[in-house]
Design a protein around this motif. Structure first.
Motif, PDB file in Angstrom:
ATOM      1  N   SER A 113      94.747  62.271  74.305  1.00  0.00           N
ATOM      2  CA  SER A 113      93.766  61.197  74.121  1.00  0.00           C
ATOM      3  C   SER A 113      92.677  61.714  73.182  1.00  0.00           C
ATOM      4  N   LYS A 122     101.412  64.886  74.121  1.00  0.00           N
ATOM      5  CA  LYS A 122     100.642  63.670  74.392  1.00  0.00           C
ATOM      6  C   LYS A 122     101.102  63.103  75.728  1.00  0.00           C
ATOM      7  N   TYR A 142      98.841  53.922  76.111  1.00  0.00           N
ATOM      8  CA  TYR A 142      99.127  54.864  75.019  1.00  0.00           C
ATOM      9  C   TYR A 142     100.149  55.880  75.492  1.00  0.00           C
TER      10      TYR A 142
END
Length: 142
Positions: A113, A122, A142
Motif C-alpha cells: 500500500s 503486494k 487493491y
C-alpha cells in the motif's frame, strides 16, 4: 465570446480553487517512517500536506471518530473527514464526493500500500468507508 487570455485566466483560477480543497492534515507518531512515505505519496499526487507530529495518536483517533477496528499508524483529515492509514491518493480524492461517508481507512499496514512499499510484494487490501450511520462499507480493493 471569451478571448483566449481571459479563458486562460478563468481556467487557472478554477484550477486554484480545486487545489484548495486538497489540503490534508496528517497526524503521525514522531518515530514512524512509513507515515513520512505516505505523506510523500500524497504530495506526489498533488496534495498539500500539513504534517503534525503527535505524541498521543490514540487521542487523535478517538477525537476524529476512528474506530479501533479501522486503526493504522497515522490519521489524516481532509474537508472534515478522516483518512486512516495507507489509503491511496485516488481514494483520498474521491472521499470528497462521498457525502455518505465520514471517513475512509486501510486498517493495519498492508505491504504494497502507499508508504508500505517493500519490493515486488503486494498484499491484497481493502479501503473501508465509515458511513454516517457507523457502518463499514468497502469502497475499493487493491
Amino acid at each position: 465570446m471569451l478571448n483566449k487570455h481571459l479563458l486562460a485566466f478563468v481556467l487557472l483560477a478554477c484550477g486554484g480553487l480545486a487545489q484548495a480543497s486538497e489540503v490534508v492534515d496528517v497526524y503521525r507518531d514522531p518515530n514512524c517512517g512509513c507515515c513520512k512515505q505516505w505523506i510523500a505519496h500524497l504530495r506526489d499526487n498533488g496534495f498539500t500536506v500539513n504534517d503534525h507530529v503527535e505524541p498521543n495518536m490514540s487521542a487523535v483517533k478517538q477525537r476524529l471518530g476512528v474506530a479501533p477496528r479501522l486503526a493504522s499508524c497515522h490519521t489524516a483529515v481532509i474537508d472534515g473527514k478522516f483518512v486512516e492509514g495507507h489509503v491511496p491518493a485516488e481514494q483520498v480524492r474521491l472521499l470528497a464526493q462521498r457525502d455518505d461517508l465520514v471517513g475512509v481507512a486501510v486498517p493495519g499496514m498492508p505491504i504494497g500500500s502507499p508508504g508500505m512499499e517493500m519490493g515486488a510484494r503486494k498484499d491484497a487490501y481493502q479501503v473501508i468507508g465509515l458511513t454516517r450511520e457507523g457502518r463499514d462499507t468497502v469502497v475499493a480493493e487493491y
